[in-house]
Each structure stands twice: as structure tokens, then as C-alpha cells.
Scaffold this active site. Sequence first.
Site, mmCIF file in Angstrom:
data_model
loop_
_atom_site.group_PDB
_atom_site.id
_atom_site.type_symbol
_atom_site.label_atom_id
_atom_site.label_comp_id
_atom_site.label_asym_id
_atom_site.label_seq_id
_atom_site.Cartn_x
_atom_site.Cartn_y
_atom_site.Cartn_z
ATOM 1 N N ASP A 134 0.790 -1.233 0.000
ATOM 2 C CA ASP A 134 0.000 0.000 0.000
ATOM 3 C C ASP A 134 0.821 1.281 0.000
ATOM 4 O O ASP A 134 0.272 2.368 0.182
ATOM 5 C CB ASP A 134 -1.010 0.003 1.145
ATOM 6 C CG ASP A 134 -0.376 0.204 2.513
ATOM 7 O OD1 ASP A 134 0.862 0.229 2.593
ATOM 8 O OD2 ASP A 134 -1.127 0.334 3.489
ATOM 9 N N CYS A 188 -22.822 -6.697 4.640
ATOM 10 C CA CYS A 188 -23.005 -5.906 5.865
ATOM 11 C C CYS A 188 -24.464 -5.855 6.314
ATOM 12 O O CYS A 188 -24.745 -5.741 7.513
ATOM 13 C CB CYS A 188 -22.494 -4.479 5.657
ATOM 14 S SG CYS A 188 -20.695 -4.348 5.609
ATOM 15 N N CYS A 191 -26.394 -3.917 9.567
ATOM 16 C CA CYS A 191 -25.440 -3.683 10.661
ATOM 17 C C CYS A 191 -24.656 -2.395 10.433
ATOM 18 O O CYS A 191 -24.213 -2.113 9.318
ATOM 19 C CB CYS A 191 -24.473 -4.857 10.766
ATOM 20 S SG CYS A 191 -23.187 -4.637 12.019
ATOM 21 N N CYS A 194 -19.725 -0.708 13.210
ATOM 22 C CA CYS A 194 -18.459 -0.017 12.958
ATOM 23 C C CYS A 194 -18.647 1.494 12.930
ATOM 24 O O CYS A 194 -17.752 2.246 13.349
ATOM 25 C CB CYS A 194 -17.836 -0.501 11.653
ATOM 26 S SG CYS A 194 -18.870 -0.293 10.184
ATOM 27 N N CYS A 198 -17.278 4.444 16.447
ATOM 28 C CA CYS A 198 -16.195 5.388 16.171
ATOM 29 C C CYS A 198 -16.175 6.522 17.195
ATOM 30 O O CYS A 198 -17.164 7.255 17.335
ATOM 31 C CB CYS A 198 -16.338 5.966 14.761
ATOM 32 S SG CYS A 198 -15.008 7.144 14.356
ATOM 33 N N CYS A 214 -10.480 10.896 11.796
ATOM 34 C CA CYS A 214 -10.123 9.515 12.136
ATOM 35 C C CYS A 214 -8.887 9.488 13.036
ATOM 36 O O CYS A 214 -7.875 10.130 12.743
ATOM 37 C CB CYS A 214 -9.864 8.739 10.850
ATOM 38 S SG CYS A 214 -9.298 7.052 11.108
ATOM 39 N N CYS A 241 -6.149 3.146 15.435
ATOM 40 C CA CYS A 241 -7.401 2.882 16.158
ATOM 41 C C CYS A 241 -8.033 1.640 15.547
ATOM 42 O O CYS A 241 -8.176 1.545 14.326
ATOM 43 C CB CYS A 241 -8.332 4.080 16.037
ATOM 44 S SG CYS A 241 -9.933 3.866 16.859
ATOM 45 N N CYS A 244 -13.391 0.350 14.862
ATOM 46 C CA CYS A 244 -14.337 -0.035 13.808
ATOM 47 C C CYS A 244 -14.044 -1.426 13.269
ATOM 48 O O CYS A 244 -14.957 -2.151 12.855
ATOM 49 C CB CYS A 244 -14.353 1.000 12.686
ATOM 50 S SG CYS A 244 -12.801 1.180 11.783
#
Length: 377
Positions: A134, A188, A191, A194, A198, A214, A241, A244
Site C-alpha cells: 500500500d 453488511c 449492521c 463499525c 467510532c 479519524c 485505532c 471499527c
Amino acid sequence: MNAADIKAAIRAQALAAGFDAVGFAPAQLAPEAKGRLQEFLNAGRHGDMGWMVEKADRRGDPQTLWPAARSVVVLGLNYGPDQDPLSILAARDRAAISVYARHRDYHDVVKKRLKQLGRWIAATYGCEIKVFVDTAPVMEKPLAAQGGIGWQGKHTNLVSRAFGSWLFLGEIYLALDVEPDAAEVDHCGACQRCLDVCPTAAFPAPYQLDARRCISYLTIEHAGPIPLEFRPLMGNRIYGCDDCLSVCPWNKFAQATPHAPLVAREDLTAPRLAALAALDDAAFRALFSGSPVKRIGRDRFLRNVLIAIGNSAAAELLPAIEVLLSDPAPIVRGAAVWALSRLDPGNFAARQILALREEFHPDVRSEWTAGIPISTL
């Protein structure tokens, strides 16, 4: 060898090289993926990450990045934790480091296996290849979804039915036509755990992220003082973090990573804030040798540690703050001032006037004046 045999052979070789998920995608992105990227950039939600704008054309089109690309092998490596990553949040004198950074730098681990597999493909089929983790302008998650190894959840991260939210991704671009796998569908449903978990409300809507809010962005990518509004919300999260990711129901199928280089180091699982605050540059580099944490540098790291100390309600950490109030780095001094205002508000005002006579850096001065207004003295 026919196309189906080539695909099966590459998949088998990838699994033999240690990858946990393998898929094949066309060397082009779906229009909606490009659209989401452009909306994200147009709204300024990338914050300080100007490189995302500069390389948007290559990020949004694999064939702009490498015109010879015909197919993409998308690969996943399981880095699942062996315990609940959120349990550390209750230990306020300890530091919470994101799961992905508690071990050897994944870029090195993934790239080594990608190169091994890529060399085999090139030698076996006589085709050109390009290997990416990445650090390159590649939209990994949409490609992984197109290659069938997962889908982008409402938190914008990849979710796998087999590995939950715990896959590192890598790609091998091929100058070779390989039939793509069926894209994974979104599982998903209704739901939105996540989104709800946060701490800083960084998701304006499902499938949208505002990086500027974030905690991962703030503690890793953001170079300056962290905005006041987010500091109390960070708790003891000093690098990244996992909230999520951790609450995703699909994690019930995940397993702890079997890969030794990705097993969490004990000294990075729940380090004491007092010990981290005492790190000079050499000690910081030694502790985080081989870790992605090393990239942000000692000063930015201590900024994060001091915010966690300010949130700790632990008066025994005051001596650590005192030392850092005179640190050579303004970003450290400023964070120390904020931590002092939180842990020792009664004595803060008495020190403010003298500090403002001696401190000339504008960012640090603003921390002293923000702690308690001079008009209240």
C-alpha cells in the site's frame, strides 16, 4: 497450459508462499470505486495527505499506473489478533497501539512474499509483473473486492467472510490475461456497529470516511498539533485505532494469525505510558526498530503519548509531563502543556504567566492560553 490451469497454478503457488486469500481481478476499477475516490478528494476528506491528490489518476486506474497491466492477482495475509484489541482501552496508564503495528512492519512481510510469488510467475509464464503493497498508488480494497476475497464494509475497510477485518493486502499486476474471479457481494446488511463505535464520528455516512476525524489519521498521518476537539476522544490510543475493525460481527470467523512475523510483540501490546514518555530519539528508534511506528518519528509519537497521559486521570504521570514541558520539540512541549492542564488544573494557572514570558513558539503559546484563559487568573 490453458487459462484455467494457469489460474489454478498461480493460486496454489500463492497459498504455498504463505498467503491466506487469493483472488484475480481485471486491471481496471469499477466506475463506482473511481467515483468514491473523487468524491473523497473533492470534499477535502484526505486532510494532509496531498499525495492522494497528486497521484489520483494512477490510483483510480491500474493501467495509468502501469499501461501493460492486463490482470491483477490480489492477495491477503491474515494478521488477526489473539485477544480483543479493545480491552486495552480500559487500562488508562497503558498505551493502545493498533494491532497492525504491534509486530514487524507488514510492508516488509507482505512484499517479501509478493516478490517470491512474482518471480515464480514471471519465470513460469514469461510475463512482466509489478508488485505493490500500500505504499504505491493502488486502490487495494476495491481491487480485492473485485477479486472476490472480501468486500468493503461500511467502515470502508475490507471485510472477509473467512478472516473478518484482519487482512493485509498486496497485489501483483500481470501483463497476462487471467480470467477474473467473481466479485464478492456486500454482506453488511443493516449492521452499522463499525459506524456507531467510532469515537470521533469519522464516518459521515455508511461507506464514507472523513480522514480528518479519524484517530488513525490523526495519530499517524497528521504532522501538527492534534485539534483540541479530538484529544479527549482519543483516550489512550497512541498509534492508530482498531475500534471499527474490532466490532465487526464477521470477526467471529477470524483466527489469530499463524504467521510468526505478524504475532504481536509483548512489549507493544500494552506498554506503560510513563515508559514511552521517557523515550529519547535513540531509545525510540531502538524500541520500534522493524515496526511501522518508527516512521512517524519520536516527536510525533510523544505528542500522541502525552495526549493519552492527559486522558489518563493518573496523577502519578505528572513527573513525565514535567520533563517534557521543556522538550526541544515544540510539538512535544505543546502536548505536554495540554496534558498538564488536564492532570493538574489547580496549578496550571499559577504557571501560565511565567511560561508565556519564556515560550516564543506560537503553537506552544496557544496551548498555554487555551488551557485556562488568562482573564480568569
